[in-house]
Enzyme design. Sequence first.
Site, mmCIF file in Angstrom:
data_model
loop_
_atom_site.group_PDB
_atom_site.id
_atom_site.type_symbol
_atom_site.label_atom_id
_atom_site.label_comp_id
_atom_site.label_asym_id
_atom_site.label_seq_id
_atom_site.Cartn_x
_atom_site.Cartn_y
_atom_site.Cartn_z
ATOM 1 N N HIS A 1 -44.729 0.814 12.201
ATOM 2 C CA HIS A 1 -44.498 1.093 13.599
ATOM 3 C C HIS A 1 -44.451 -0.129 14.453
ATOM 4 O O HIS A 1 -45.630 -0.286 15.364
ATOM 5 C CB HIS A 1 -45.611 2.078 14.238
ATOM 6 C CG HIS A 1 -45.403 3.399 13.571
ATOM 7 N ND1 HIS A 1 -44.775 4.412 13.944
ATOM 8 C CD2 HIS A 1 -46.262 4.045 12.553
ATOM 9 C CE1 HIS A 1 -45.066 5.292 13.379
ATOM 10 N NE2 HIS A 1 -46.083 5.085 12.375
ATOM 11 N N ILE B 1 -49.208 4.569 9.387
ATOM 12 C CA ILE B 1 -50.044 5.966 9.807
ATOM 13 C C ILE B 1 -49.468 6.999 9.171
ATOM 14 O O ILE B 1 -48.407 7.269 9.310
ATOM 15 C CB ILE B 1 -49.882 6.279 11.384
ATOM 16 C CG1 ILE B 1 -50.157 5.050 12.139
ATOM 17 C CG2 ILE B 1 -50.541 7.400 11.630
ATOM 18 C CD1 ILE B 1 -50.074 5.183 13.655
ATOM 19 N N ARG B 2 -50.010 7.540 7.898
ATOM 20 C CA ARG B 2 -49.726 8.546 7.012
ATOM 21 C C ARG B 2 -48.127 8.170 6.770
ATOM 22 O O ARG B 2 -47.388 9.023 6.943
ATOM 23 C CB ARG B 2 -49.695 9.827 7.520
ATOM 24 C CG ARG B 2 -51.238 10.327 7.801
ATOM 25 C CD ARG B 2 -51.303 11.915 8.145
ATOM 26 N NE ARG B 2 -50.679 12.755 7.084
ATOM 27 C CZ ARG B 2 -51.442 13.227 5.970
ATOM 28 N NH1 ARG B 2 -52.423 12.706 5.625
ATOM 29 N NH2 ARG B 2 -50.735 14.014 5.264
ATOM 30 N N GLY C 1 -43.566 9.952 14.180
ATOM 31 C CA GLY C 1 -44.127 11.498 14.436
ATOM 32 C C GLY C 1 -44.015 12.141 13.390
ATOM 33 O O GLY C 1 -44.854 11.648 12.474
ATOM 34 N N GLU C 2 -43.729 13.256 13.306
ATOM 35 C CA GLU C 2 -43.761 14.179 12.184
ATOM 36 C C GLU C 2 -42.226 14.614 11.750
ATOM 37 O O GLU C 2 -41.791 15.323 12.521
ATOM 38 C CB GLU C 2 -44.474 15.336 12.400
ATOM 39 C CG GLU C 2 -44.813 16.392 11.473
ATOM 40 C CD GLU C 2 -44.991 15.994 10.209
ATOM 41 O OE1 GLU C 2 -46.016 15.045 9.752
ATOM 42 O OE2 GLU C 2 -44.127 16.120 9.073
ATOM 43 N N SER C 3 -41.965 14.102 10.604
ATOM 44 C CA SER C 3 -40.592 14.494 10.148
ATOM 45 C C SER C 3 -40.170 15.776 10.038
ATOM 46 O O SER C 3 -38.982 16.262 10.170
ATOM 47 C CB SER C 3 -40.334 13.837 8.980
ATOM 48 O OG SER C 3 -41.265 14.010 7.999
ATOM 49 N N CYS D 1 -40.998 4.985 10.326
ATOM 50 C CA CYS D 1 -41.937 6.070 9.595
ATOM 51 C C CYS D 1 -41.579 7.388 9.481
ATOM 52 O O CYS D 1 -40.573 7.635 8.706
ATOM 53 C CB CYS D 1 -43.417 6.154 10.637
ATOM 54 S SG CYS D 1 -44.665 6.806 9.443
ATOM 55 N N GLU E 1 -43.195 -0.605 17.014
ATOM 56 C CA GLU E 1 -43.157 -0.140 18.543
ATOM 57 C C GLU E 1 -44.591 -0.177 18.909
ATOM 58 O O GLU E 1 -44.691 -0.230 20.095
ATOM 59 C CB GLU E 1 -42.444 1.248 18.652
ATOM 60 C CG GLU E 1 -43.097 2.527 17.911
ATOM 61 C CD GLU E 1 -42.882 2.568 16.721
ATOM 62 O OE1 GLU E 1 -42.569 1.876 15.923
ATOM 63 O OE2 GLU E 1 -43.351 3.586 16.190
ATOM 64 N N ARG F 1 -42.844 10.974 1.264
ATOM 65 C CA ARG F 1 -43.367 11.359 2.561
ATOM 66 C C ARG F 1 -44.950 11.189 2.346
ATOM 67 O O ARG F 1 -45.649 11.656 1.375
ATOM 68 C CB ARG F 1 -43.127 12.727 2.809
ATOM 69 C CG ARG F 1 -42.857 12.987 4.343
ATOM 70 C CD ARG F 1 -42.471 14.419 4.832
ATOM 71 N NE ARG F 1 -43.488 15.026 5.649
ATOM 72 C CZ ARG F 1 -44.193 16.016 5.365
ATOM 73 N NH1 ARG F 1 -44.312 16.255 4.093
ATOM 74 N NH2 ARG F 1 -45.412 16.441 6.193
HETATM 75 N N1 GLN Z 1 -46.313 11.686 7.809
HETATM 76 C C1 GLN Z 1 -45.168 11.568 8.955
HETATM 77 C C2 GLN Z 1 -44.052 12.440 8.473
HETATM 78 O O1 GLN Z 1 -44.238 13.017 7.306
HETATM 79 C C3 GLN Z 1 -44.908 10.206 9.360
HETATM 80 C C4 GLN Z 1 -45.983 9.752 10.015
HETATM 81 C C5 GLN Z 1 -45.573 8.766 11.358
HETATM 82 O O2 GLN Z 1 -44.215 8.920 11.749
HETATM 83 N N2 GLN Z 1 -46.416 7.913 11.481
HETATM 84 O O3 GLN Z 1 -43.064 12.437 9.182
#
Ligand code: GLN
Length: 197
Positions: free
Chosen positions: A176, A140-141, A48-50, A80, A178, A112
């Site tokens: 990921h 993904i990123r 997700g987004e940390s 991630c 999952e 990150r």
């Molecule tokens: N770039 C996201 C973060 O900084 C991580 C991306 C992801 O979980 N797919 O948390």
Amino acid sequence: MSVHVGVLALQGDTREHVAALREADAEVSTVRRRSELDVVDALVIPGGESTTMSHLLRAFDLLDPLRQRLADGMPAYGSCAGMILLASEILDAGAPGREAVALGAIDMTVRRNAFGRQVDSFEGEVTFDGLDGPAHAVFIRAPWVERVGPQVQVLARADDHIVAVRQGGVLATAFHPEMTGDRRVHKLFVDIVTGSR
Ligand code: GLN
């Protein structure tokens, strides 16, 4: 008796982890509050987004209880964004005041959005120590790991960057599993949790 694994459900791809863990024969529940954290044997921190998850961990008064459970040896798995949170040090942690928080469960430095600077997202096969044959990895990123301490086992690399690690009962992947149908990483984690009881 099956192990009881919680999935942090503040933000991110919680549902995919819940499904993957059920297929790996764990009892699964979501964790949004302290009482839910208290009853699980182990925790998955989703992708997700940390930075957002860090903010919500504070807002839901979960940050200190989670740190405490990790310090007490609760097994955990982060994919991630989850990998970023489990680190002891985060580079490019985010805008001042909105930084991702390092829970310190694995002695490692992660960067990150490291792959994100090159390509936003990509997929490929990675050799994963302990799995029979390569795993299909979705990035993904994604972060990568720039330093690991002596107790950290490196499980996978992509383009020479470390992308999967384990320290004791704590597992982290920059990608990921999952999001694929391959449950071997979740099964590995369930085995780790079973072994730790
Ligand atoms: N770039 C996201 C973060 O900084 C991580 C991306 C992801 O979980 N797919 O948390």
